[in-house]
Design a protein around this motif. Structure first.
Motif, mmCIF file in Angstrom:
data_model
loop_
_atom_site.group_PDB
_atom_site.id
_atom_site.type_symbol
_atom_site.label_atom_id
_atom_site.label_comp_id
_atom_site.label_asym_id
_atom_site.label_seq_id
_atom_site.Cartn_x
_atom_site.Cartn_y
_atom_site.Cartn_z
ATOM 1 N N TYR A 105 0.824 -1.210 0.000
ATOM 2 C CA TYR A 105 0.000 0.000 0.000
ATOM 3 C C TYR A 105 0.854 1.255 0.000
ATOM 4 N N VAL A 106 0.447 2.232 -0.829
ATOM 5 C CA VAL A 106 1.076 3.552 -0.829
ATOM 6 C C VAL A 106 -0.027 4.602 -0.785
ATOM 7 N N LEU A 107 0.289 5.741 -0.200
ATOM 8 C CA LEU A 107 -0.674 6.828 -0.101
ATOM 9 C C LEU A 107 -0.624 7.693 -1.356
ATOM 10 N N ARG A 108 -1.794 8.024 -1.853
ATOM 11 C CA ARG A 108 -1.888 8.786 -3.098
ATOM 12 C C ARG A 108 -1.136 10.111 -3.029
ATOM 13 N N ASP A 109 -1.423 10.908 -2.003
ATOM 14 C CA ASP A 109 -0.918 12.275 -1.982
ATOM 15 C C ASP A 109 0.561 12.370 -1.656
ATOM 16 N N GLU A 110 1.165 11.266 -1.256
ATOM 17 C CA GLU A 110 2.617 11.219 -1.078
ATOM 18 C C GLU A 110 3.320 10.635 -2.299
ATOM 19 N N ASN A 111 2.525 10.209 -3.282
ATOM 20 C CA ASN A 111 3.085 9.525 -4.459
ATOM 21 C C ASN A 111 2.346 9.959 -5.722
ATOM 22 N N LEU A 112 2.285 11.271 -5.946
ATOM 23 C CA LEU A 112 1.504 11.786 -7.077
ATOM 24 C C LEU A 112 2.112 11.409 -8.417
ATOM 25 N N LEU A 114 3.303 8.494 -9.187
ATOM 26 C CA LEU A 114 2.702 7.193 -9.487
ATOM 27 C C LEU A 114 1.228 7.351 -9.804
ATOM 28 N N MET A 115 0.522 8.126 -8.977
ATOM 29 C CA MET A 115 -0.911 8.299 -9.177
ATOM 30 C C MET A 115 -1.210 8.872 -10.553
ATOM 31 N N ASP A 116 -0.426 9.839 -10.979
ATOM 32 C CA ASP A 116 -0.712 10.503 -12.250
ATOM 33 C C ASP A 116 -0.452 9.615 -13.461
ATOM 34 N N ALA A 117 0.192 8.491 -13.238
ATOM 35 C CA ALA A 117 0.358 7.515 -14.323
ATOM 36 C C ALA A 117 -0.846 6.588 -14.424
ATOM 37 N N TYR A 118 -1.765 6.675 -13.459
ATOM 38 C CA TYR A 118 -2.910 5.770 -13.426
ATOM 39 C C TYR A 118 -4.204 6.526 -13.144
ATOM 40 N N LEU A 119 -4.412 7.610 -13.891
ATOM 41 C CA LEU A 119 -5.617 8.413 -13.727
ATOM 42 C C LEU A 119 -6.837 7.686 -14.280
ATOM 43 N N THR A 120 -7.992 8.033 -13.750
ATOM 44 C CA THR A 120 -9.268 7.503 -14.252
ATOM 45 C C THR A 120 -10.069 8.670 -14.818
ATOM 46 N N ASN A 121 -10.241 8.693 -16.123
ATOM 47 C CA ASN A 121 -10.933 9.799 -16.784
ATOM 48 C C ASN A 121 -10.317 11.145 -16.382
ATOM 49 N N ALA A 123 -8.829 11.899 -13.599
ATOM 50 C CA ALA A 123 -8.917 12.204 -12.171
ATOM 51 C C ALA A 123 -8.042 11.254 -11.355
ATOM 52 N N ARG A 124 -7.598 11.735 -10.202
ATOM 53 C CA ARG A 124 -6.774 10.930 -9.294
ATOM 54 C C ARG A 124 -7.669 10.080 -8.396
ATOM 55 N N SER A 125 -8.436 9.207 -9.010
ATOM 56 C CA SER A 125 -9.426 8.399 -8.299
ATOM 57 C C SER A 125 -8.765 7.200 -7.639
ATOM 58 N N ILE A 126 -9.172 6.925 -6.411
ATOM 59 C CA ILE A 126 -8.638 5.799 -5.646
ATOM 60 C C ILE A 126 -9.786 5.020 -5.023
ATOM 61 N N PRO A 127 -9.510 3.752 -4.676
ATOM 62 C CA PRO A 127 -8.233 3.050 -4.747
ATOM 63 C C PRO A 127 -7.890 2.631 -6.171
ATOM 64 N N LYS A 128 -6.622 2.488 -6.427
ATOM 65 C CA LYS A 128 -6.141 1.990 -7.710
ATOM 66 C C LYS A 128 -5.153 0.871 -7.438
ATOM 67 N N LEU A 129 -5.436 -0.295 -7.987
ATOM 68 C CA LEU A 129 -4.579 -1.461 -7.818
ATOM 69 C C LEU A 129 -3.778 -1.693 -9.086
ATOM 70 N N ILE A 130 -2.480 -1.853 -8.931
ATOM 71 C CA ILE A 130 -1.584 -2.163 -10.047
ATOM 72 C C ILE A 130 -1.029 -3.564 -9.805
ATOM 73 N N ALA A 131 -1.380 -4.500 -10.662
ATOM 74 C CA ALA A 131 -0.911 -5.881 -10.530
ATOM 75 C C ALA A 131 0.423 -6.026 -11.250
#
Length: 203
Positions: A105-112, A114-121, A123-131
């Protein structure tokens, strides 16, 4: 991706962080408003309830047993997120039933980054699972931020102009009525797909 995994938390580490912050009157992320803290309190209760009441069906358990690929499921989340509170305990139960799946687990706002590589439409929508393949860290696929049926429902509500608080209330009601069946069905399909790609690579 390796750097994110190295600084990630286990499930117990993540849960302990939420409890510790709540005891201090805080939540994760930079927004420490009263409203955000109220969300965090509510969602910790939801998370613990879902954790206690989730029962995996035979179909998902069969897919878990048949999975041969060692995976890391890297999950982007925050303690105040209502969708995370409903979904993460189910995901954790699925992973715990498998010998070869590890969750981190990683926190979104401490890892933007990573988050910005997996946006949904967009947006920084969570949770997001990367297998990820545990050995190569190759990306196998993603899931999130909510089951497809719930996402369709959310977009429908948004299209007719409901305000955010009303949408969130209706969405939480949907989760309660669904009893995590949609997410179990989706992960059954995902596991079969990720496992079949593993088998194909080994043949």
């Amino acid at each position: 991706m390796k750097d994110y995994i190295e600084k990630s938390m286990t499930w117990s580490g993540y849960a302990n962080l939420l409890d510790r912050l709540l005891a201090e009157g805080k939540t994760t992320g930079p927004n420490q408003s009263d409203a955000m803290l109220d969300y965090a309190k509510l969602n910790i209760r939801r998370m613990k309830r879902v954790e206690k009441t989730t029962v995996l069906g035979e179909s998902i358990l069969a897919s878990v047993r048949e999975n041969r690929r060692k995976m890391i499921w890297l999950i982007i989340t925050e303690g105040w997120c209502g969708d995370a509170a409903q979904s993460i305990p189910v995901i954790e139960r699925i992973a715990a039933a498998a010998e070869n799946i590890e969750t981190r687990y990683v926190l979104r706002d401490e890892n933007l980054g990573l988050m910005d590589a997996y946006l949904t439409n967009g947006a920084r929508s969570i949770p997001k699972l990367i297998a990820l393949d545990a050995e190569t860290l190759a990306e196998l696929g993603t899931w999130g931020p909510r089951p497809r049926v719930a996402m369709d429902y959310f977009l429908e509500m948004k299209s007719i102009g409901l305000d955010k608080s009303e949408m969130m209330e209706k969405l939480q009601r949907w989760y309660n009525e669904d009893r995590n069946q949609a997410i179990q069905n989706e992960f059954q399909q995902l596991l079969e797909h990720w496992n079949s790609s593993s088998n194909a690579a080994n043949n």
